[in-house]
Design a protein around this motif. Structure first.
Motif, PDB file in Angstrom:
ATOM      1  N   VAL A  52     -22.335  34.913  20.222  1.00 49.85           N
ATOM      2  CA  VAL A  52     -24.008  34.141  19.225  1.00 49.85           C
ATOM      3  C   VAL A  52     -23.891  33.041  19.387  1.00 49.85           C
ATOM      4  CG1 VAL A  52     -24.573  34.626  16.925  1.00 49.85           C
ATOM      5  CG2 VAL A  52     -22.866  35.735  17.436  1.00 49.85           C
ATOM      6  N   THR A  53     -24.748  33.015  19.672  1.00 47.90           N
ATOM      7  CA  THR A  53     -25.357  31.129  20.287  1.00 47.90           C
ATOM      8  C   THR A  53     -26.744  30.600  19.473  1.00 47.90           C
ATOM      9  OG1 THR A  53     -25.857  31.763  22.371  1.00 47.90           O
ATOM     10  CG2 THR A  53     -24.389  30.695  22.251  1.00 47.90           C
ATOM     11  N   LEU A  54     -26.503  29.303  19.027  1.00 46.74           N
ATOM     12  CA  LEU A  54     -28.532  29.331  18.970  1.00 46.74           C
ATOM     13  C   LEU A  54     -29.224  28.979  19.852  1.00 46.74           C
ATOM     14  CD1 LEU A  54     -27.563  26.927  16.491  1.00 46.74           C
ATOM     15  CD2 LEU A  54     -28.391  28.715  16.083  1.00 46.74           C
ATOM     16  N   SER A  55     -30.217  28.926  19.808  1.00 52.82           N
ATOM     17  CA  SER A  55     -30.561  28.676  21.426  1.00 52.82           C
ATOM     18  C   SER A  55     -30.728  27.134  21.559  1.00 52.82           C
ATOM     19  CB  SER A  55     -32.113  28.940  21.343  1.00 52.82           C
ATOM     20  OG  SER A  55     -32.907  28.533  20.229  1.00 52.82           O
ATOM     21  N   LEU A  56     -30.676  26.479  22.703  1.00 52.69           N
ATOM     22  CA  LEU A  56     -30.876  25.134  22.852  1.00 52.69           C
ATOM     23  C   LEU A  56     -31.672  24.523  22.267  1.00 52.69           C
ATOM     24  CD1 LEU A  56     -29.437  24.072  24.916  1.00 52.69           C
ATOM     25  CD2 LEU A  56     -31.086  23.352  26.394  1.00 52.69           C
ATOM     26  N   ASP A  57     -32.868  25.020  21.499  1.00 55.12           N
ATOM     27  CA  ASP A  57     -34.124  24.255  20.704  1.00 55.12           C
ATOM     28  C   ASP A  57     -33.945  24.299  19.591  1.00 55.12           C
ATOM     29  OD1 ASP A  57     -35.421  23.972  23.324  1.00 55.12           O
ATOM     30  OD2 ASP A  57     -36.708  25.642  22.849  1.00 55.12           O
ATOM     31  N   ASP A  85     -20.348  16.561  17.784  1.00 52.08           N
ATOM     32  CA  ASP A  85     -19.586  17.105  18.503  1.00 52.08           C
ATOM     33  C   ASP A  85     -19.510  17.946  18.373  1.00 52.08           C
ATOM     34  OD1 ASP A  85     -19.323  14.206  19.132  1.00 52.08           O
ATOM     35  OD2 ASP A  85     -17.312  14.121  19.290  1.00 52.08           O
ATOM     36  N   GLU A  86     -19.530  19.113  17.643  1.00 53.66           N
ATOM     37  CA  GLU A  86     -19.716  20.441  18.053  1.00 53.66           C
ATOM     38  C   GLU A  86     -20.340  21.155  18.462  1.00 53.66           C
ATOM     39  OE1 GLU A  86     -17.033  22.013  17.865  1.00 53.66           O
ATOM     40  OE2 GLU A  86     -16.838  24.302  18.151  1.00 53.66           O
ATOM     41  N   SER A  87     -22.083  20.378  17.409  1.00 51.84           N
ATOM     42  CA  SER A  87     -22.744  21.412  17.518  1.00 51.84           C
ATOM     43  C   SER A  87     -23.460  20.662  19.640  1.00 51.84           C
ATOM     44  CB  SER A  87     -23.897  20.277  17.217  1.00 51.84           C
ATOM     45  OG  SER A  87     -24.003  18.959  17.629  1.00 51.84           O
ATOM     46  N   VAL A  88     -22.556  19.485  19.966  1.00 48.49           N
ATOM     47  CA  VAL A  88     -23.437  19.427  21.920  1.00 48.49           C
ATOM     48  C   VAL A  88     -22.453  20.384  22.268  1.00 48.49           C
ATOM     49  CG1 VAL A  88     -22.784  17.948  23.175  1.00 48.49           C
ATOM     50  CG2 VAL A  88     -24.078  17.141  21.644  1.00 48.49           C
ATOM     51  N   ARG A  89     -20.996  21.030  21.361  1.00 42.42           N
ATOM     52  CA  ARG A  89     -20.041  21.836  22.283  1.00 42.42           C
ATOM     53  C   ARG A  89     -20.882  22.918  22.040  1.00 42.42           C
ATOM     54  NH1 ARG A  89     -15.645  19.429  19.200  1.00 42.42           N
ATOM     55  NH2 ARG A  89     -15.060  17.712  20.898  1.00 42.42           N
ATOM     56  N   ARG A  90     -21.421  22.817  20.836  1.00 43.51           N
ATOM     57  CA  ARG A  90     -21.904  24.751  20.843  1.00 43.51           C
ATOM     58  C   ARG A  90     -23.340  24.621  22.228  1.00 43.51           C
ATOM     59  NH1 ARG A  90     -20.061  28.765  18.101  1.00 43.51           N
ATOM     60  NH2 ARG A  90     -18.679  28.414  16.540  1.00 43.51           N
ATOM     61  N   ALA A  91     -24.126  24.299  22.005  1.00 41.72           N
ATOM     62  CA  ALA A  91     -25.504  24.170  22.746  1.00 41.72           C
ATOM     63  C   ALA A  91     -24.858  24.279  24.360  1.00 41.72           C
ATOM     64  CB  ALA A  91     -25.876  22.453  22.525  1.00 41.72           C
ATOM     65  N   LEU A  92     -23.990  23.728  24.343  1.00 41.51           N
ATOM     66  CA  LEU A  92     -23.294  23.990  26.216  1.00 41.51           C
ATOM     67  C   LEU A  92     -22.869  25.778  26.280  1.00 41.51           C
ATOM     68  CD1 LEU A  92     -22.063  23.260  27.911  1.00 41.51           C
ATOM     69  CD2 LEU A  92     -20.023  23.206  27.024  1.00 41.51           C
ATOM     70  N   LEU A  93     -23.149  26.790  25.254  1.00 42.81           N
ATOM     71  CA  LEU A  93     -23.355  27.922  25.496  1.00 42.81           C
ATOM     72  C   LEU A  93     -24.030  27.868  25.789  1.00 42.81           C
ATOM     73  CD1 LEU A  93     -20.453  29.286  22.652  1.00 42.81           C
ATOM     74  CD2 LEU A  93     -20.135  28.497  25.157  1.00 42.81           C
ATOM     75  N   ALA A  94     -25.681  27.509  25.292  1.00 46.39           N
ATOM     76  CA  ALA A  94     -26.462  28.080  25.291  1.00 46.39           C
ATOM     77  C   ALA A  94     -27.370  27.919  26.685  1.00 46.39           C
ATOM     78  CB  ALA A  94     -27.474  27.205  24.014  1.00 46.39           C
TER      79      ALA A  94
END
Lengths: 144, 213
Positions: free
Chosen positions: B105-110, B131-140
């Motif tokens: 489950v990931t957010l879209s990059l946008d 920082d965690e938001s950047v790491r999660r964005a990596l998954l998108a």
């Protein structure tokens, strides 16, 4: 990197700095410790698989179920040959081109060899045999 | 003149020898010897899986599957590469397949969170959350760029180790890394902005003194 004060930086320098910030974020991640039962759980699964019968080897050919099918195939080929042979015997002096005409074959032979009913019946019987053998190979004991 | 071996080099060499001995025992029929390999590599494999999915429970499940596949395929290790390289490569394949089967489950990059103002970012969101938001964005990111980034940072920015794990040339990995990092930098302008911004402690002090009000 010292992000404290860097006035009038060029865009290239900013890009480099942003790259370093990205490195700091993505490389500096906390390390997870495995839960206490993880290794035991993995080894339990491996022990179970090790004690299970080896299913990775080649599957042996099911001769037990294939032999009746092969015998049926040989029998049907033999009957076909016998049918053609008897047709040939019934018209000893006829030229080969005239062998399969209605005039030179008996009614039964003509019906069997020329009529679509005979061919269709043989195809149906063959298909039924194939299905039966496949079901038996799959371990189903019922006879349809 | 060669430099004397460091503690890390000695540890790696001892680990490689221990792996080799354990693999030989397992191949000789002693499946319990695999426990040594699990003990030694459970941390790295779980952490790698975590970076792929950011879900602790699922990371352990995927790591367990990777160990079972490694045990089954131990004979396929040709011993040309180190055991760890083979294990990480196998694990990465397992994780990739698992995530294709059930995507995380990931957010879209946008939709990844971005602070509204760079100067107030640390007041709105602490550093770890940012920082965690950047790491999660990596998954998108698209898989092509996501996996090189995950492996590059997992291997402590060792490009050749990441390339060996992925089984691609170093040049290809560099190109994908560069593109992936560029996408992340575009998505998170605060990575640039924070270079010339005062640090959070300074901002907090100014806020306490009423200088920013």
């Amino acid at each position: 990197m010292n992000p404290k004060k860097a006035p009038n930086l060029s865009s290239e320098q900013l890009e480099v700095g942003a790259g370093q910030e990205l490195d700091r974020i993505l490389a500096g991640e906390a390390t997870l410790l495995p839960s206490s039962g993880f290794a035991a759980s993995v080894m339990l699964q491996i022990e179970q698989q090790a004690s299970a019968p080896d299913i990775q080897g080649p599957i042996p050919f099911p001769w037990r179920w294939a032999l009746p099918g092969i015998a049926a195939l040989i029998a049907s080929l033999g009957s076909l040959l016998w049918l053609v042979g008897s047709a040939l015997r019934s018209t000893p002096f006829a030229p080969p081109a005239a062998l399969l005409t209605h005039a030179n074959l008996s009614f039964v032979h003509a019906l069997t060899l020329r009529s679509p009913l005979g061919t269709a019946a043989m195809a149906l019987a063959g298909a039924w045999l194939c299905l039966l053998l496949a079901r038996r190979m799959a371990g189903e004991s019922s006879w349809l | 003149m060669s430099s004397p071996p460091t503690a890390a080099t000695r540890a790696a060499s001892q680990s490689a020898a221990a792996d080799l001995a354990a693999v030989d025992c397992v191949l000789a029929g002693d499946s319990r010897a695999f426990a040594q390999i699990v003990e030694r590599w459970q941390g790295p494999l779980i952490n790698l899986a975590w970076r792929y999915c950011r879900d602790r429970g699922r990371a352990e499940e995927m790591a367990q599957e990777a160990f079972v596949r490694a045990w089954r395929g131990l004979r396929q290790w040709r011993r040309e590469a180190s055991f760890s390289t083979w294990l990480f490569s196998l694990a990465a394949n397992v994780y990739r397949s698992e995530l294709k089967r059930i995507p995380p489950v990931t957010l879209s990059l946008d939709r990844a969170t971005e602070p509204s103002s760079p100067f107030l970012r640390d007041l709105e969101m602490d550093v770890e959350a940012r920082d965690e938001s950047v790491r999660r964005a990596l998954l998108a990111l698209p898989e092509k760029y996501r996996e090189p980034l995950i492996l590059f940072y997992f291997h402590e920015m060792d490009i050749s180790a990441a390339a060996a794990t992925m089984g691609i040339p170093v040049g290809t990995l560099k190109a994908r890394l560069s593109r992936g990092r560029a996408v992340l930098r575009q998505r998170f302008p605060h990575l640039r902005a924070c270079i010339d911004a005062p640090p959070a402690a300074e901002l907090t002090g100014k806020l306490a003194n009423g200088e920013l009000l």
